[in-house]
Design a protein around this motif. Structure first.
Motif, PDB file in Angstrom:
ATOM      1  N   ASP A   4      50.255  39.778  36.974  1.00 48.22           N
ATOM      2  CA  ASP A   4      48.798  39.840  36.929  1.00 48.22           C
ATOM      3  C   ASP A   4      48.170  39.201  38.155  1.00 48.22           C
ATOM      4  OD1 ASP A   4      49.632  37.335  36.184  1.00 48.22           O
ATOM      5  OD2 ASP A   4      48.061  37.044  34.677  1.00 48.22           O
ATOM      6  N   GLN A   5      48.827  38.171  38.708  1.00 46.38           N
ATOM      7  CA  GLN A   5      48.322  37.551  39.936  1.00 46.38           C
ATOM      8  C   GLN A   5      48.449  38.503  41.118  1.00 46.38           C
ATOM      9  OE1 GLN A   5      50.787  33.976  39.804  1.00 46.38           O
ATOM     10  NE2 GLN A   5      48.984  32.737  39.329  1.00 46.38           N
ATOM     11  N   ARG A   6      49.564  39.220  41.190  1.00 37.91           N
ATOM     12  CA  ARG A   6      49.743  40.191  42.270  1.00 37.91           C
ATOM     13  C   ARG A   6      48.708  41.298  42.169  1.00 37.91           C
ATOM     14  NH1 ARG A   6      55.437  39.636  41.230  1.00 37.91           N
ATOM     15  NH2 ARG A   6      55.441  41.642  40.145  1.00 37.91           N
ATOM     16  N   MET A   7      48.443  41.760  40.944  1.00 37.54           N
ATOM     17  CA  MET A   7      47.450  42.819  40.757  1.00 37.54           C
ATOM     18  C   MET A   7      46.063  42.340  41.156  1.00 37.54           C
ATOM     19  SD  MET A   7      48.734  44.549  37.177  1.00 37.54           S
ATOM     20  CE  MET A   7      47.322  45.667  37.164  1.00 37.54           C
ATOM     21  N   THR A   8      45.728  41.106  40.784  1.00 35.66           N
ATOM     22  CA  THR A   8      44.415  40.548  41.149  1.00 35.66           C
ATOM     23  C   THR A   8      44.283  40.429  42.657  1.00 35.66           C
ATOM     24  OG1 THR A   8      44.254  39.330  39.079  1.00 35.66           O
ATOM     25  CG2 THR A   8      42.892  38.565  40.906  1.00 35.66           C
ATOM     26  N   ARG A   9      45.344  39.953  43.285  1.00 38.10           N
ATOM     27  CA  ARG A   9      45.324  39.812  44.737  1.00 38.10           C
ATOM     28  C   ARG A   9      45.157  41.170  45.408  1.00 38.10           C
ATOM     29  NH1 ARG A   9      50.347  37.536  48.384  1.00 38.10           N
ATOM     30  NH2 ARG A   9      49.327  37.717  50.422  1.00 38.10           N
ATOM     31  N   MET A  11      43.792  43.894  44.155  1.00 34.87           N
ATOM     32  CA  MET A  11      42.439  44.397  43.921  1.00 34.87           C
ATOM     33  C   MET A  11      41.431  43.689  44.808  1.00 34.87           C
ATOM     34  SD  MET A  11      40.307  44.764  40.363  1.00 34.87           S
ATOM     35  CE  MET A  11      41.327  46.127  39.819  1.00 34.87           C
ATOM     36  N   ASN A  12      41.593  42.376  44.972  1.00 38.57           N
ATOM     37  CA  ASN A  12      40.675  41.630  45.834  1.00 38.57           C
ATOM     38  C   ASN A  12      40.768  42.107  47.279  1.00 38.57           C
ATOM     39  OD1 ASN A  12      39.874  40.169  43.628  1.00 38.57           O
ATOM     40  ND2 ASN A  12      41.042  38.323  44.148  1.00 38.57           N
ATOM     41  N   ARG A  13      41.993  42.364  47.741  1.00 42.41           N
ATOM     42  CA  ARG A  13      42.176  42.882  49.100  1.00 42.41           C
ATOM     43  C   ARG A  13      41.434  44.200  49.277  1.00 42.41           C
ATOM     44  NH1 ARG A  13      46.990  41.569  52.063  1.00 42.41           N
ATOM     45  NH2 ARG A  13      47.312  43.776  52.509  1.00 42.41           N
ATOM     46  N   ARG A  14      41.644  45.094  48.345  1.00 45.32           N
ATOM     47  CA  ARG A  14      41.041  46.411  48.474  1.00 45.32           C
ATOM     48  C   ARG A  14      39.535  46.360  48.274  1.00 45.32           C
ATOM     49  NH1 ARG A  14      45.982  49.269  45.105  1.00 45.32           N
ATOM     50  NH2 ARG A  14      47.502  49.044  46.774  1.00 45.32           N
ATOM     51  N   LEU A  15      39.079  45.455  47.430  1.00 47.09           N
ATOM     52  CA  LEU A  15      37.644  45.296  47.226  1.00 47.09           C
ATOM     53  C   LEU A  15      36.963  44.870  48.518  1.00 47.09           C
ATOM     54  CD1 LEU A  15      35.349  45.277  45.108  1.00 47.09           C
ATOM     55  CD2 LEU A  15      35.905  42.884  44.662  1.00 47.09           C
ATOM     56  N   ILE A  16      37.556  43.914  49.220  1.00 48.18           N
ATOM     57  CA  ILE A  16      36.978  43.441  50.485  1.00 48.18           C
ATOM     58  C   ILE A  16      37.049  44.526  51.561  1.00 48.18           C
ATOM     59  CG2 ILE A  16      37.323  41.795  52.376  1.00 48.18           C
ATOM     60  CD1 ILE A  16      38.172  39.749  50.208  1.00 48.18           C
ATOM     61  N   LEU A  17      38.187  45.181  51.674  1.00 49.73           N
ATOM     62  CA  LEU A  17      38.328  46.244  52.664  1.00 49.73           C
ATOM     63  C   LEU A  17      37.348  47.381  52.398  1.00 49.73           C
ATOM     64  CD1 LEU A  17      42.215  46.316  52.870  1.00 49.73           C
ATOM     65  CD2 LEU A  17      40.683  45.733  54.756  1.00 49.73           C
ATOM     66  N   ASN A  18      37.187  47.737  51.136  1.00 52.57           N
ATOM     67  CA  ASN A  18      36.293  48.835  50.784  1.00 52.57           C
ATOM     68  C   ASN A  18      34.846  48.479  51.088  1.00 52.57           C
ATOM     69  OD1 ASN A  18      36.438  51.495  49.836  1.00 52.57           O
ATOM     70  ND2 ASN A  18      35.676  50.908  47.830  1.00 52.57           N
ATOM     71  N   LEU A  19      34.471  47.216  50.831  1.00 50.35           N
ATOM     72  CA  LEU A  19      33.113  46.758  51.139  1.00 50.35           C
ATOM     73  C   LEU A  19      32.830  46.864  52.633  1.00 50.35           C
ATOM     74  CD1 LEU A  19      30.433  45.292  50.405  1.00 50.35           C
ATOM     75  CD2 LEU A  19      31.657  43.143  50.804  1.00 50.35           C
ATOM     76  N   LEU A  20      33.760  46.390  53.449  1.00 52.98           N
ATOM     77  CA  LEU A  20      33.554  46.439  54.898  1.00 52.98           C
ATOM     78  C   LEU A  20      33.579  47.873  55.420  1.00 52.98           C
ATOM     79  CD1 LEU A  20      35.721  43.364  55.969  1.00 52.98           C
ATOM     80  CD2 LEU A  20      33.237  43.479  55.717  1.00 52.98           C
ATOM     81  N   ARG A  21      34.352  48.733  54.763  1.00 57.13           N
ATOM     82  CA  ARG A  21      34.358  50.146  55.167  1.00 57.13           C
ATOM     83  C   ARG A  21      32.996  50.774  54.932  1.00 57.13           C
ATOM     84  NH1 ARG A  21      34.302  54.602  52.401  1.00 57.13           N
ATOM     85  NH2 ARG A  21      34.688  53.520  50.447  1.00 57.13           N
ATOM     86  N   SER A  38      35.114  34.206  44.500  1.00 53.15           N
ATOM     87  CA  SER A  38      34.849  32.827  44.918  1.00 53.15           C
ATOM     88  C   SER A  38      35.079  32.693  46.419  1.00 53.15           C
ATOM     89  CB  SER A  38      35.771  31.863  44.177  1.00 53.15           C
ATOM     90  OG  SER A  38      37.108  32.034  44.606  1.00 53.15           O
ATOM     91  N   PRO A  39      34.376  31.764  47.084  1.00 51.43           N
ATOM     92  CA  PRO A  39      34.618  31.550  48.513  1.00 51.43           C
ATOM     93  C   PRO A  39      36.087  31.263  48.821  1.00 51.43           C
ATOM     94  CG  PRO A  39      32.617  30.436  47.847  1.00 51.43           C
ATOM     95  CD  PRO A  39      33.261  30.934  46.587  1.00 51.43           C
ATOM     96  N   ALA A  40      36.755  30.537  47.933  1.00 47.17           N
ATOM     97  CA  ALA A  40      38.173  30.229  48.153  1.00 47.17           C
ATOM     98  C   ALA A  40      39.023  31.492  48.109  1.00 47.17           C
ATOM     99  CB  ALA A  40      38.661  29.230  47.109  1.00 47.17           C
ATOM    100  N   ALA A  41      38.725  32.387  47.159  1.00 50.87           N
ATOM    101  CA  ALA A  41      39.478  33.640  47.055  1.00 50.87           C
ATOM    102  C   ALA A  41      39.262  34.502  48.290  1.00 50.87           C
ATOM    103  CB  ALA A  41      39.073  34.397  45.801  1.00 50.87           C
ATOM    104  N   VAL A  42      37.999  34.556  48.765  1.00 57.65           N
ATOM    105  CA  VAL A  42      37.697  35.338  49.961  1.00 57.65           C
ATOM    106  C   VAL A  42      38.451  34.781  51.160  1.00 57.65           C
ATOM    107  CG1 VAL A  42      35.884  35.966  51.593  1.00 57.65           C
ATOM    108  CG2 VAL A  42      35.444  36.120  49.138  1.00 57.65           C
ATOM    109  N   THR A  43      38.415  33.464  51.327  1.00 59.84           N
ATOM    110  CA  THR A  43      39.102  32.835  52.454  1.00 59.84           C
ATOM    111  C   THR A  43      40.595  33.140  52.426  1.00 59.84           C
ATOM    112  OG1 THR A  43      37.480  31.044  52.563  1.00 59.84           O
ATOM    113  CG2 THR A  43      39.646  30.632  53.554  1.00 59.84           C
ATOM    114  N   PHE A  44      41.187  33.058  51.249  1.00 59.91           N
ATOM    115  CA  PHE A  44      42.627  33.287  51.094  1.00 59.91           C
ATOM    116  C   PHE A  44      42.987  34.723  51.457  1.00 59.91           C
ATOM    117  CE2 PHE A  44      46.201  34.551  48.316  1.00 59.91           C
ATOM    118  CZ  PHE A  44      47.160  33.679  48.793  1.00 59.91           C
ATOM    119  N   VAL A  45      42.239  35.685  50.911  1.00 60.62           N
ATOM    120  CA  VAL A  45      42.544  37.092  51.151  1.00 60.62           C
ATOM    121  C   VAL A  45      42.271  37.471  52.599  1.00 60.62           C
ATOM    122  CG1 VAL A  45      41.896  39.466  50.558  1.00 60.62           C
ATOM    123  CG2 VAL A  45      42.166  37.761  48.751  1.00 60.62           C
TER     124      VAL A  45
END
Length: 391
Positions: A4-9, A11-21, A38-45
């Motif tokens: 579930d952590q891998r899936m969340t990670r 999804m977060n990656r693709r969410l950020i990439l899709n937003l910037l696209r 969260s800011p921490a999640a964004v920084t990590f990804v």
């Protein structure tokens, strides 16, 4: 790391990439605000995506209150993809960056439509295209292969292509074993629609329909980033609605299908036949004749536009798209075809008809195939991703 952590990670990656696209450069703080992460999640990804070459930090401009936040932007040149579109007798092939912008292209012929012959041609094209990749372009993220067919996208199998007489051909796996790179497969119209959604004329529309008017006639609707494929990948076969049950034989084996009357080859052949013209006379000659007032050419194009618009209206009334994006060979006829199509569509639509917007880029169909490789990176809502791991 738990599943579930891998899936969340992911999804977060693709969410950020899709937003910037979709929206362009944004700061880490803006990304957190828009996505709800969260800011921490964004920084990590973001740190991972920069290290992998998918993002880069842009230039900042001094503001009245000091230095502004550093914007992040997609590094489209960080990696590349290859797209192959199967046509009758040839493969249209492109090497693209992550935005599906073409870096180089070529067309290769195949000996016959037997899978092994097409495989040989595809392998040859891939080898040649990889040699043209810029030195700093990064790695190949994958290969997309599109053809007019019903496709099992999870297994990259051509379930059926009546045009090429393929049935249950595991072409994606066969190609992957040849070139040792991830391979995705899809019907060509659905791949075209995907490319329009990611980087084309449908980019800022929540729901749109892509219409192919070429050797066949087909449509694909994208709704909130998801392509409607149907239960078996057969959605959108507009060319196989019955226009006249007593009409000519279609490639599908039935009589009277819309594309048997009004595909681009059928339109041109009707004009050549009535005028007694040789086989080499093409759609450009027909268009020029129509512009110069040839009544036969104008009448055939008028009839074709009305008939296509008539049947397209049913799809529009069901799916209610904001816009219809039209591609493939018949786009060359312009308003000689689109004028009567718009009139027919307006007459049969339940309400105000959507705009018909032509896309005249020939290589965008091959870019659509390349988009099959990039979709898993950008669009976390997309289902199915072919053969992800090279063996």
């Amino acid at each position: 790391m738990k599943i579930d952590q891998r899936m969340t990670r992911a999804m977060n990656r693709r969410l950020i990439l899709n937003l910037l696209r979709r929206e362009g450069p944004a700061s880490r703080a803006d990304i957190a605000t828009v996505t709800g992460l969260s800011p921490a999640a964004v920084t990590f990804v973001v740190a991972d995506l920069i290290a992998e070459g998918y993002l880069r930090e842009g230039e900042t401009q001094p503001g009245a209150s000091g230095r502004r936040p550093i914007p992040l932007e997609l590094n489209y040149a960080g990696h590349y993809a290859i797209g192959i579109k199967m046509n009758v007798g040839t493969l249209g092939c492109v090497l693209t960056d992550l935005s599906t912008s073409v870096l180089s292209s070529l067309t290769v012929e195949y000996k016959s439509s037997k899978p092994e012959d097409v495989l040989d041609a595809a392998e040859q094209a891939i080898v040649r295209l990889r040699r043209t990749a810029p030195d700093l372009q990064g790695k190949l993220i994958g290969i997309g292969f599109s053809m007019p067919a019903t496709v099992d996208i999870e297994q990259a199998i051509c379930v059926q292509s009546r045009r090429f007489q393929w049935e249950n051909v595991p072409f994606g796996r066969m190609l992957q074993q040849r070139v040792n790179a991830p391979v995705w497969m899809e019907d060509d119209t659905l791949a075209f629609a995907l490319a329009q959604h990611l980087f084309g004329l449908g980019r800022h529309h929540k729901i749109f329909t892509a219409l192919a008017l070429g050797v066949g006639i087909a449509c694909a609707t994208v709704n909130d980033g998801v392509i409607h494929r149907g239960a078996h990948g057969r959605a959108g076969k507009l060319g196989h609605v019955t226009h006249d049950p007593n009409g000519p034989l279609c490639e599908c084996g039935r009589r009277g299908c819309l594309q048997a009357f009004y595909s681009e080859p059928a339109i041109v052949e009707a004009w050549r036949s009535e005028r007694g013209l040789p086989a080499g006379v093409d759609r450009y000659a027909m268009k020029e004749a129509a512009i110069q007032g040839d009544p036969v050419a104008r009448r055939i194009l008028q009839e074709a536009g009305k008939a296509i618009g008539y049947h397209l209206a049913d799809a529009v009334n069901i799916m209610d798209p904001e816009v219809v994006i039209v591609g493939a060979e018949a786009v060359s006829f312009g308003d000689l075809l689109f004028g009567p199509m718009r009139e027919s569509l307006a007459a049969r639509c339940y309400d105000e008809p959507p705009a018909i917007v032509p896309d005249e880029r020939d290589d965008f169909w091959s870019s659509g195939a390349a988009a099959l490789a990039t979709q898993a990176l950008f669009n976390f809502e997309a289902s199915g991703s072919g053969l992800k791991e090279a063996e």
